[in-house]
Scaffold this active site. Structure first.
Site, PDB file in Angstrom:
ATOM      1  CB  ALA A 180     -14.052   0.776   5.795  1.00 43.69           C
ATOM      2  N   GLY A 187     -19.551   3.730  -1.058  1.00 44.71           N
ATOM      3  CA  GLY A 187     -20.538   3.798  -0.245  1.00 44.71           C
ATOM      4  C   GLY A 187     -21.531   4.196  -1.055  1.00 44.71           C
ATOM      5  CE  LYS A 224      -4.538   0.872   0.561  1.00 43.81           C
ATOM      6  NZ  LYS A 224      -5.674  -0.064   0.346  1.00 43.81           N
ATOM      7  N   GLY A 253     -20.411   6.309   5.177  1.00 48.20           N
ATOM      8  CA  GLY A 253     -19.411   7.055   4.440  1.00 48.20           C
ATOM      9  C   GLY A 253     -20.004   6.734   2.962  1.00 48.20           C
ATOM     10  CB  ALA A 258     -15.867   6.242   6.056  1.00 53.00           C
TER      11      ALA A 258
HETATM   12  N1  PHE Z   1      -7.306   0.160  -2.971  1.00 50.62           N
HETATM   13  C1  PHE Z   1      -8.598  -0.887  -3.317  1.00 50.62           C
HETATM   14  C2  PHE Z   1      -8.251  -1.901  -2.007  1.00 50.62           C
HETATM   15  O1  PHE Z   1      -7.876  -1.576  -0.961  1.00 50.62           O
HETATM   16  C3  PHE Z   1      -8.555  -1.356  -4.600  1.00 50.62           C
HETATM   17  C4  PHE Z   1      -7.272  -1.760  -5.322  1.00 50.62           C
HETATM   18  C5  PHE Z   1      -6.398  -2.576  -4.739  1.00 50.62           C
HETATM   19  C6  PHE Z   1      -7.053  -1.426  -6.637  1.00 50.62           C
HETATM   20  C7  PHE Z   1      -5.200  -2.939  -5.543  1.00 50.62           C
HETATM   21  C8  PHE Z   1      -6.161  -1.830  -7.462  1.00 50.62           C
HETATM   22  C9  PHE Z   1      -5.157  -2.570  -6.913  1.00 50.62           C
HETATM   23  O2  PHE Z   1      -8.580  -3.104  -2.408  1.00 50.62           O
END
Ligand code: PHE
Length: 357
Positions: free
Chosen positions: A269, A194, A87, A189, A247
């Site tokens: 979420a 949402g 992330k 949210g 959210a």
């Molecule tokens: N951000 C989103 C999630 O938490 C979706 C996502 C993840 C999109 C990874 C593309 C790649 O799942």
């Protein structure tokens, strides 16, 4: 500010994290911190969205990224996708627009590129396919560029479809029927997921309650889809069958769980629980919790499935339906083993990770 304290907390956050690495970059021009958290590449390259947010401190942003990245590892493991968890967090002093936004995204894109494909990214809170188009000018390790640019577009609508399958599975487990008519669902949210979820639920015949800190947003959506809006300060205690957190995370805690008046928690979420013990608390209160990383996998399944795995619409629909099937298995397993659904889902993720070649 008590600097030694902050240092210790920073060290603690990284030392106690079970992930692989964190790339840190400070963008001096904007005063933004960039953290790319690679939690696990056990099942494949790490993938996860890019969250842009105004945090209270860089430490808070880092903690969010670390925890969100771990959630992505579990999400992909349970969904059966060949990706690891990661992330990225862009901790900005205020949400940038225009040229300044493009410049910051360019700096961030260089950081992604420097990782040489160990981290792939997509949308998350406050980022859009248009942002990914900008990132893609510098780095190709991106899922979910705009459709006009040849990408698969926003994940939100697909996350919402997956959550709907999750809610149906939870209803079936608690009430013996996945039927939505006659049921009340509170959507907390009304952002990209949402708002879509509220529309889908209303179409399916549910009584829909919506709430958002931006009260005018909630009222507008309520009028549009035939829902009722609830003041954010009353959201937790409002009686409903399903409480759907859509959210920011951490809203289910020792303080809030006793206030809930729902039978089910199922929403989009990430990191809904303050701690894993809160899954046990929900169970003790007779509330069925649909674990977040199982329930909200739809967007990642859609973007990664269509762009990296060549899935067609039918295959994507099958994967989204699978969210409901997996939850049904987790609910049964949790009862059989006498553990919370949160722990049953974590155990499933760990089994999948351990079974990897
Ligand atoms: N951000 C989103 C999630 O938490 C979706 C996502 C993840 C999109 C990874 C593309 C790649 O799942």
């Amino acid at each position: 500010m008590d600097l030694p304290g902050v240092h210790e907390e920073l060290e603690h956050a990284i030392a106690t994290w079970e992930g692989e690495q964190v790339l840190t970059r400070f963008d001096e021009a904007s005063g933004s911190w960039i953290f790319i958290c690679i939690h696990s590449r056990r099942l494949g390259p790490a993938a996860g969205g890019t969250r842009m947010k105004v945090y209270g401190s860089p430490l808070e942003a880092l903690r969010d990224g670390l925890r969100l990245a771990a959630g992505m590892t579990s999400k992909f493991a349970v969904a059966g996708l060949p990706f690891g968890g990661g992330k990225a967090v862009l901790a900005v002093p205020s949400l940038p627009h225009g040229d300044e936004r493009a410049r910051l995204l360019g700096v961030y894109a260089e950081a992604i590129e420097s990782l040489g494909g160990t981290f792939w990214t997509g949308c998350d809170m406050n980022t859009t396919p248009a942002d990914l188009d900008v990132i893609a000018e510098t780095s190709g390790y991106v899922f979910g560029r705009s459709v006009e640019s040849g990408g698969s577009g926003e994940p939100g609508p697909h996350t919402a479809r997956g959550v709907l399958y999750g809610i149906r599975a939870a209803l079936a487990h608690v009430f013996g029927s996945p039927e939505l008519s006659g049921r009340t669902v509170l959507v907390q949210g009304v952002g990209s997921v949402g708002s879509r979820l509220a529309g889908l639920l209303a179409e399916a015949g549910a009584r829909v309650l919506v709430t958002d800190l931006r009260t005018e947003h909630a009222a507008e959506l309520a009028a549009r889809v035939g829902a009722e809006s609830v003041a954010p300060e009353h959201a937790l205690e409002t009686p409903c069958d399903v409480y759907a957190p859509c959210a920011t995370g951490g809203t289910l805690s020792e303080e809030t769980i006793p206030v809930l008046r729902c039978r089910i928690v199922a929403g989009s979420a990430n990191n809904q629980l303050a701690t894993l013990e809160d899954a046990d608390r929900l169970r003790e209160h007779g509330i069925l919790y649909a674990p977040d990383f199982v329930t909200n996998a739809g967007g990642a399944l859609y973007n990664a499935g269509s762009e990296a795995l060549g899935w067609d619409e039918e295959r994507i629909e099958h994967a989204l339906r699978g969210i409901g099937d997996t939850l049904a298995e987790i609910f049964v397993r949790s009862e059989a083993d006498g553990v919370s659904t949160g722990r049953a889902a974590e155990a499933l993720a760990l089994r999948r990770l351990a079974a990897a070649p």
